[in-house]
Design a protein around this motif. Structure first.
Motif, mmCIF file in Angstrom:
data_model
loop_
_atom_site.group_PDB
_atom_site.id
_atom_site.type_symbol
_atom_site.label_atom_id
_atom_site.label_comp_id
_atom_site.label_asym_id
_atom_site.label_seq_id
_atom_site.Cartn_x
_atom_site.Cartn_y
_atom_site.Cartn_z
ATOM 1 N N ARG A 58 -93.802 62.361 -18.037
ATOM 2 C CA ARG A 58 -94.752 61.731 -18.955
ATOM 3 C C ARG A 58 -95.412 60.552 -18.243
ATOM 4 O O ARG A 58 -94.817 59.966 -17.347
ATOM 5 C CB ARG A 58 -94.034 61.237 -20.222
ATOM 6 C CG ARG A 58 -93.436 62.346 -21.063
ATOM 7 C CD ARG A 58 -92.841 61.804 -22.340
ATOM 8 N NE ARG A 58 -91.731 60.897 -22.064
ATOM 9 C CZ ARG A 58 -91.110 60.185 -23.011
ATOM 10 N NH1 ARG A 58 -91.505 60.269 -24.265
ATOM 11 N NH2 ARG A 58 -90.113 59.404 -22.691
ATOM 12 N N PRO A 59 -96.635 60.203 -18.631
ATOM 13 C CA PRO A 59 -97.334 59.118 -17.916
ATOM 14 C C PRO A 59 -96.656 57.770 -18.106
ATOM 15 O O PRO A 59 -96.254 57.417 -19.219
ATOM 16 C CB PRO A 59 -98.743 59.132 -18.529
ATOM 17 C CG PRO A 59 -98.587 59.798 -19.857
ATOM 18 C CD PRO A 59 -97.486 60.801 -19.682
ATOM 19 N N LEU A 60 -96.543 57.020 -17.000
ATOM 20 C CA LEU A 60 -96.074 55.642 -17.073
ATOM 21 C C LEU A 60 -97.192 54.775 -17.641
ATOM 22 O O LEU A 60 -98.318 55.227 -17.831
ATOM 23 C CB LEU A 60 -95.669 55.146 -15.682
ATOM 24 C CG LEU A 60 -94.564 55.911 -14.961
ATOM 25 C CD1 LEU A 60 -94.337 55.294 -13.588
ATOM 26 C CD2 LEU A 60 -93.280 55.922 -15.772
ATOM 27 N N THR A 61 -96.892 53.514 -17.901
ATOM 28 C CA THR A 61 -97.888 52.616 -18.493
ATOM 29 C C THR A 61 -99.152 52.535 -17.640
ATOM 30 O O THR A 61 -100.264 52.582 -18.157
ATOM 31 C CB THR A 61 -97.288 51.214 -18.676
ATOM 32 O OG1 THR A 61 -96.127 51.308 -19.511
ATOM 33 C CG2 THR A 61 -98.296 50.272 -19.334
ATOM 34 N N HIS A 62 -98.986 52.434 -16.326
ATOM 35 C CA HIS A 62 -100.159 52.338 -15.450
ATOM 36 C C HIS A 62 -100.921 53.660 -15.398
ATOM 37 O O HIS A 62 -102.151 53.674 -15.254
ATOM 38 C CB HIS A 62 -99.738 51.899 -14.045
ATOM 39 C CG HIS A 62 -99.145 50.532 -14.016
ATOM 40 N ND1 HIS A 62 -97.809 50.293 -13.755
ATOM 41 C CD2 HIS A 62 -99.692 49.303 -14.250
ATOM 42 C CE1 HIS A 62 -97.574 48.987 -13.804
ATOM 43 N NE2 HIS A 62 -98.697 48.370 -14.105
ATOM 44 N N ASP A 63 -100.211 54.780 -15.516
ATOM 45 C CA ASP A 63 -100.882 56.079 -15.591
ATOM 46 C C ASP A 63 -101.676 56.186 -16.889
ATOM 47 O O ASP A 63 -102.795 56.726 -16.910
ATOM 48 C CB ASP A 63 -99.855 57.214 -15.521
ATOM 49 C CG ASP A 63 -99.085 57.220 -14.216
ATOM 50 O OD1 ASP A 63 -99.711 56.992 -13.166
ATOM 51 O OD2 ASP A 63 -97.868 57.442 -14.241
ATOM 52 N N LEU A 64 -101.092 55.687 -17.967
ATOM 53 C CA LEU A 64 -101.778 55.703 -19.261
ATOM 54 C C LEU A 64 -103.057 54.870 -19.202
ATOM 55 O O LEU A 64 -104.109 55.280 -19.707
ATOM 56 C CB LEU A 64 -100.846 55.160 -20.349
ATOM 57 C CG LEU A 64 -101.425 55.031 -21.754
ATOM 58 C CD1 LEU A 64 -101.865 56.385 -22.288
ATOM 59 C CD2 LEU A 64 -100.395 54.389 -22.695
ATOM 60 N N LYS A 66 -104.827 54.298 -16.544
ATOM 61 C CA LYS A 66 -105.778 55.062 -15.725
ATOM 62 C C LYS A 66 -106.433 56.156 -16.565
ATOM 63 O O LYS A 66 -107.662 56.350 -16.513
ATOM 64 C CB LYS A 66 -105.040 55.677 -14.535
ATOM 65 C CG LYS A 66 -105.867 56.639 -13.668
ATOM 66 C CD LYS A 66 -106.991 55.948 -12.952
ATOM 67 C CE LYS A 66 -107.568 56.776 -11.813
ATOM 68 N NZ LYS A 66 -108.079 58.086 -12.191
ATOM 69 N N ASN A 67 -105.638 56.880 -17.345
ATOM 70 C CA ASN A 67 -106.189 57.940 -18.200
ATOM 71 C C ASN A 67 -107.164 57.361 -19.231
ATOM 72 O O ASN A 67 -108.213 57.939 -19.508
ATOM 73 C CB ASN A 67 -105.063 58.692 -18.903
ATOM 74 C CG ASN A 67 -104.178 59.442 -17.936
ATOM 75 O OD1 ASN A 67 -104.578 59.744 -16.813
ATOM 76 N ND2 ASN A 67 -102.951 59.743 -18.354
ATOM 77 N N PHE A 68 -106.781 56.225 -19.805
ATOM 78 C CA PHE A 68 -107.629 55.545 -20.795
ATOM 79 C C PHE A 68 -108.952 55.117 -20.155
ATOM 80 O O PHE A 68 -110.030 55.321 -20.714
ATOM 81 C CB PHE A 68 -106.868 54.326 -21.333
ATOM 82 C CG PHE A 68 -107.560 53.610 -22.461
ATOM 83 C CD1 PHE A 68 -108.457 52.591 -22.207
ATOM 84 C CD2 PHE A 68 -107.286 53.944 -23.774
ATOM 85 C CE1 PHE A 68 -109.089 51.926 -23.245
ATOM 86 C CE2 PHE A 68 -107.918 53.286 -24.822
ATOM 87 C CZ PHE A 68 -108.822 52.270 -24.558
ATOM 88 N N ALA A 69 -108.861 54.535 -18.960
ATOM 89 C CA ALA A 69 -110.065 54.073 -18.267
ATOM 90 C C ALA A 69 -110.973 55.243 -17.898
ATOM 91 O O ALA A 69 -112.196 55.164 -18.031
ATOM 92 C CB ALA A 69 -109.677 53.289 -17.017
ATOM 93 N N ASP A 70 -110.370 56.333 -17.439
ATOM 94 C CA ASP A 70 -111.166 57.515 -17.094
ATOM 95 C C ASP A 70 -111.908 58.057 -18.309
ATOM 96 O O ASP A 70 -113.077 58.452 -18.215
ATOM 97 C CB ASP A 70 -110.262 58.611 -16.513
ATOM 98 C CG ASP A 70 -109.775 58.278 -15.108
ATOM 99 O OD1 ASP A 70 -110.359 57.375 -14.476
ATOM 100 O OD2 ASP A 70 -108.811 58.917 -14.658
ATOM 101 N N ARG A 71 -111.221 58.070 -19.452
ATOM 102 C CA ARG A 71 -111.828 58.602 -20.664
ATOM 103 C C ARG A 71 -113.059 57.791 -21.076
ATOM 104 O O ARG A 71 -114.050 58.343 -21.576
ATOM 105 C CB ARG A 71 -110.784 58.604 -21.796
ATOM 106 C CG ARG A 71 -111.266 59.191 -23.115
ATOM 107 C CD ARG A 71 -111.535 60.688 -22.980
ATOM 108 N NE ARG A 71 -110.340 61.423 -22.595
ATOM 109 C CZ ARG A 71 -109.439 61.914 -23.459
ATOM 110 N NH1 ARG A 71 -109.628 61.742 -24.749
ATOM 111 N NH2 ARG A 71 -108.400 62.578 -23.019
ATOM 112 N N LEU A 114 -102.418 49.565 -10.347
ATOM 113 C CA LEU A 114 -103.669 50.188 -10.790
ATOM 114 C C LEU A 114 -104.585 50.489 -9.605
ATOM 115 O O LEU A 114 -105.255 51.536 -9.575
ATOM 116 C CB LEU A 114 -104.379 49.287 -11.791
ATOM 117 C CG LEU A 114 -103.698 49.157 -13.159
ATOM 118 C CD1 LEU A 114 -104.417 48.116 -14.010
ATOM 119 C CD2 LEU A 114 -103.682 50.502 -13.883
ATOM 120 N N ALA A 115 -104.620 49.596 -8.624
ATOM 121 C CA ALA A 115 -105.457 49.826 -7.442
ATOM 122 C C ALA A 115 -105.069 51.129 -6.748
ATOM 123 O O ALA A 115 -105.932 51.891 -6.301
ATOM 124 C CB ALA A 115 -105.333 48.653 -6.479
#
Length: 207
Positions: A58-64, A66-71, A114-115
């Motif tokens: 499952r996505p970690l907080t930083h992955d989440l 990234k997904n949010f930013a991409d959306r 995040l970078a």
């Protein structure tokens, strides 16, 4: 003030003080290292981003994030470590959306996590590197640190408080590679990323 580009040299884990990590950044056109003490969760998140072989179920907080930013079409352009006060590093995330640039304050460990996910460059100012950079002339690989580096970083993590040390982490040296790989898969499945990172380190030493 001139900016200096940094790359990630590796993550050092304290063998005497559990839960203590140091992120080692390396200047691109030089030999100085910038060590930054970070927490266990952030160390796990950065290690997973560096280790392509470990994929969380499952996505970690930083992955989440990234997904949010991409959306919402938000792009992290770069990270700048812009201030050092009383041993604490302060960072900014430079973002862009609809050609409008925004600067967001962040903890350095979060900013770097995040970078990595955005493949964004990491910078600091020359005066910060002059003040906090250290020389460790080694030829080790990016992910593994030498014994000399580990000793220097261990002193950084512990500082002057050498009385409050804890037992060393689990010893994996007697386990076979097949046992280690099985343990790695189980740790990832159970979302125990701290253990997964340490097991992966032991596997990397033998390859």
């Amino acid at each position: 003030m001139s900016l200096v580009k940094l790359t990630i040299k590796g993550i050092s884990y304290s063998q005497t003080q559990n839960g203590a990590y140091a992120l080692i950044l390396n200047e691109v056109d030089g030999e100085r290292k910038l060590p930054i003490v970070i927490g266990a969760f952030e160390a796990q998140s950065i290690a997973i981003a560096l280790e392509k072989e470990i994929t969380p179920p499952r996505p970690l907080t930083h992955d989440l994030f990234k997904n949010f930013a991409d959306r919402f079409e938000i792009v992290v352009k770069q990270v700048i470590i812009h201030k050092l006060v009383d041993g604490v590093f302060y960072s900014s995330i430079i973002c862009e959306r609809d050609k409008i640039e925004e600067i967001i304050d962040a903890r350095t460990s979060d900013a770097i996590a995040l970078a990595l996910r955005f493949k964004a460059p990491i910078f600091t100012y020359k005066n910060i590197l002059d003040k906090a950079g250290i020389y460790l002339k080694t030829s080790t690989s990016k992910k593994m640190l030498s014994k000399k580096e580990d000793a220097v970083i261990e002193n950084l993590i512990l500082g002057e408080d050498k009385e409050s040390v804890k037992p060393a982490s689990e010893d994996y040296s007697k386990l076979s590679l097949s046992e280690l790989n099985k343990m790695l898969n189980e740790a990832v499945k159970n979302e125990n990323y701290e253990k997964a990172a340490s097991v992966r380190d032991e596997i990397s030493k033998r390859q």
